[in-house]
Design a protein around this motif. Structure first.
Motif, PDB file in Angstrom:
ATOM      1  N   UNK A   1       0.862  -0.832  -0.018  1.00 43.61           N
ATOM      2  CA  UNK A   1       0.099   0.162  -0.228  1.00 43.61           C
ATOM      3  C   UNK A   1       0.749   1.761   0.195  1.00 43.61           C
ATOM      4  N   UNK A   2       2.232   1.428   0.504  1.00 48.93           N
ATOM      5  CA  UNK A   2       2.836   2.029   1.012  1.00 48.93           C
ATOM      6  C   UNK A   2       3.200   2.531  -0.191  1.00 48.93           C
ATOM      7  N   UNK A   3       4.284   1.428  -0.940  1.00 52.48           N
ATOM      8  CA  UNK A   3       4.469   1.180  -2.564  1.00 52.48           C
ATOM      9  C   UNK A   3       3.494   1.992  -3.731  1.00 52.48           C
ATOM     10  N   UNK A   4       2.704   1.495  -3.600  1.00 50.80           N
ATOM     11  CA  UNK A   4       1.761   1.789  -4.529  1.00 50.80           C
ATOM     12  C   UNK A   4       0.973   3.435  -3.776  1.00 50.80           C
ATOM     13  N   UNK A   5       0.989   4.042  -2.903  1.00 48.17           N
ATOM     14  CA  UNK A   5       0.415   6.047  -2.978  1.00 48.17           C
ATOM     15  C   UNK A   5       1.808   6.397  -2.688  1.00 48.17           C
ATOM     16  N   UNK A   6       2.987   6.239  -2.884  1.00 44.98           N
ATOM     17  CA  UNK A   6       4.176   6.787  -3.362  1.00 44.98           C
ATOM     18  C   UNK A   6       4.865   6.934  -4.189  1.00 44.98           C
ATOM     19  N   UNK A   7       4.054   5.861  -5.141  1.00 39.62           N
ATOM     20  CA  UNK A   7       4.781   5.525  -6.681  1.00 39.62           C
ATOM     21  C   UNK A   7       6.326   5.068  -6.567  1.00 39.62           C
ATOM     22  N   UNK A   8       6.181   4.422  -5.379  1.00 40.15           N
ATOM     23  CA  UNK A   8       8.020   3.735  -5.366  1.00 40.15           C
ATOM     24  C   UNK A   8       7.882   1.883  -5.077  1.00 40.15           C
ATOM     25  N   UNK A   9       8.346   1.618  -5.164  1.00 40.25           N
ATOM     26  CA  UNK A   9       8.906  -0.134  -5.460  1.00 40.25           C
ATOM     27  C   UNK A   9       9.021  -0.578  -4.498  1.00 40.25           C
ATOM     28  N   UNK A  10       8.063  -1.474  -4.272  1.00 39.03           N
ATOM     29  CA  UNK A  10       8.034  -2.519  -2.390  1.00 39.03           C
ATOM     30  C   UNK A  10       9.325  -2.783  -2.057  1.00 39.03           C
ATOM     31  N   UNK A  11      10.526  -3.112  -2.980  1.00 39.68           N
ATOM     32  CA  UNK A  11      12.273  -2.836  -2.506  1.00 39.68           C
ATOM     33  C   UNK A  11      12.459  -2.277  -1.915  1.00 39.68           C
ATOM     34  N   UNK A  12      12.132  -0.885  -2.414  1.00 36.12           N
ATOM     35  CA  UNK A  12      12.387   0.053  -2.325  1.00 36.12           C
ATOM     36  C   UNK A  12      11.930   0.660  -0.768  1.00 36.12           C
ATOM     37  N   UNK A  13      10.480   0.573  -0.528  1.00 38.60           N
ATOM     38  CA  UNK A  13      10.223   1.019   0.479  1.00 38.60           C
ATOM     39  C   UNK A  13      10.759  -0.626   2.145  1.00 38.60           C
ATOM     40  N   UNK A  14      10.983  -1.316   0.965  1.00 33.83           N
ATOM     41  CA  UNK A  14      11.482  -2.398   2.771  1.00 33.83           C
ATOM     42  C   UNK A  14      12.591  -1.351   2.654  1.00 33.83           C
ATOM     43  N   UNK A  15      13.600  -1.222   1.413  1.00 30.75           N
ATOM     44  CA  UNK A  15      15.502  -1.673   2.035  1.00 30.75           C
ATOM     45  C   UNK A  15      15.159   0.164   3.096  1.00 30.75           C
ATOM     46  N   UNK A  16      14.540   1.416   1.952  1.00 35.26           N
ATOM     47  CA  UNK A  16      14.463   2.379   3.088  1.00 35.26           C
ATOM     48  C   UNK A  16      13.687   2.444   4.966  1.00 35.26           C
ATOM     49  N   UNK A  17      12.640   1.283   5.126  1.00 35.79           N
ATOM     50  CA  UNK A  17      12.248   0.598   6.386  1.00 35.79           C
ATOM     51  C   UNK A  17      13.710  -0.193   6.789  1.00 35.79           C
ATOM     52  N   UNK A  18      14.481  -0.783   7.255  1.00 35.16           N
ATOM     53  CA  UNK A  18      15.475  -1.377   7.232  1.00 35.16           C
ATOM     54  C   UNK A  18      16.660  -0.341   7.378  1.00 35.16           C
ATOM     55  N   UNK A  19      16.913   0.221   6.249  1.00 36.37           N
ATOM     56  CA  UNK A  19      18.165   1.319   7.263  1.00 36.37           C
ATOM     57  C   UNK A  19      17.569   2.132   8.250  1.00 36.37           C
ATOM     58  N   UNK A  20      15.963   2.779   8.055  1.00 32.15           N
ATOM     59  CA  UNK A  20      15.758   2.795   9.242  1.00 32.15           C
ATOM     60  C   UNK A  20      15.392   2.998  10.512  1.00 32.15           C
ATOM     61  N   UNK A  21      15.449   1.043  10.310  1.00 37.18           N
ATOM     62  CA  UNK A  21      15.550   0.664  12.037  1.00 37.18           C
ATOM     63  C   UNK A  21      17.687   0.031  12.117  1.00 37.18           C
ATOM     64  N   UNK A  22      17.489   0.203  11.401  1.00 41.58           N
ATOM     65  CA  UNK A  22      19.514  -0.140  11.463  1.00 41.58           C
ATOM     66  C   UNK A  22      19.941   1.468  12.013  1.00 41.58           C
ATOM     67  N   UNK A  23      19.602   2.578  11.332  1.00 40.21           N
ATOM     68  CA  UNK A  23      19.638   4.045  12.026  1.00 40.21           C
ATOM     69  C   UNK A  23      19.812   4.016  13.157  1.00 40.21           C
ATOM     70  N   UNK A  24      18.599   3.506  13.510  1.00 34.98           N
ATOM     71  CA  UNK A  24      17.686   3.899  14.884  1.00 34.98           C
ATOM     72  C   UNK A  24      18.654   2.787  15.832  1.00 34.98           C
ATOM     73  N   UNK A  25      18.719   1.757  15.714  1.00 35.38           N
ATOM     74  CA  UNK A  25      19.624   0.940  16.234  1.00 35.38           C
ATOM     75  C   UNK A  25      21.215   1.046  16.339  1.00 35.38           C
ATOM     76  N   UNK A  26      21.628   2.246  15.484  1.00 36.09           N
ATOM     77  CA  UNK A  26      23.272   2.940  15.321  1.00 36.09           C
ATOM     78  C   UNK A  26      23.009   3.573  16.704  1.00 36.09           C
ATOM     79  N   UNK A  27      22.098   4.910  16.817  1.00 38.56           N
ATOM     80  CA  UNK A  27      22.146   5.978  17.723  1.00 38.56           C
ATOM     81  C   UNK A  27      21.403   5.310  18.438  1.00 38.56           C
TER      82      UNK A  27
END
Length: 188
Positions: A161-187
């Motif tokens: 749903x997020x990828x359709x609403x924002x016009x992004x690929x599903x893989x891109x959305x998953x990658x961004x969420x994953x990177x945000x989780x890693x960034x949160x864990x690093x901080x």
């Protein structure tokens, strides 16, 4: 059409023509030679047309096979390029991640640092960092760059749903969420 199918059709046509000729022979003593000649010509023309059609079909199949091979080759090359680019980006990300110095472990600086001229002349391979500015640069987090994405994610929306609403690929959305989780864990 298959070659054997053509022969069966041709044989059937010959049998039908022969069937029409046989009863007439019994009733009529002989067919005029002109009608026999016309029938032979018609059958020869039919066979020539079938051969031409067969050759055209064979050529179409060959062209389709060549096109599909060329298309597959192009796709394989594109995949190889994308994989290589992905590996380069992964390497760059790992280098950037390994070069990060945690906030509490800043490198010690000598009390009397040598002048810039002496360093560059003695060691030209050393790149001088730019002097630090008085104010700390504003750090943009992944969540601040993709506010809309994380608002939808926090609302419990699916990745699709997020990828359709924002016009992004599903893989891109998953990658961004994953990177945000890693960034949160690093901080953390």
């Amino acid at each position: 059409m298959q070659p054997y199918l053509q022969y069966i059709v041709l044989l059937g046509a010959v049998v039908i023509v022969g069937a029409f000729i046989m009863p007439r022979k019994k009733h009529d003593s002989a067919l005029p030679p002109q009608s026999m000649q016309n029938m032979e010509n018609a059958l020869e023309q039919f066979m020539e047309n079938m051969e031409k059609d067969n050759e055209e079909l064979v050529q179409l199949v060959r062209n389709a096979q060549l096109e599909s091979k060329a298309d597959a080759t192009r796709k394989d090359q594109r995949i190889a390029q994308l994989e290589q680019k992905c590996e380069q980006l992964t390497d760059q990300l790992q280098i950037m991640h390994s070069n990060r110095v945690p906030a509490g472990q800043q490198a010690e600086r000598p009390a009397n640092p040598p002048s810039d001229d002496r360093i560059t002349h003695e060691h030209p391979e050393i790149v001088q960092p730019e002097p630090e500015k008085a104010s700390a640069p504003e750090v943009k987090t992944i969540q601040s760059r993709y506010k809309d994405l994380f608002e939808l994610y926090e609302q419990g929306k699916s990745i699709e749903t997020i990828s359709k609403k924002l016009g992004m690929n599903k893989g891109e959305v998953q990658l961004i969420i994953q990177l945000a989780k890693q960034e949160g864990a690093a901080h953390a």
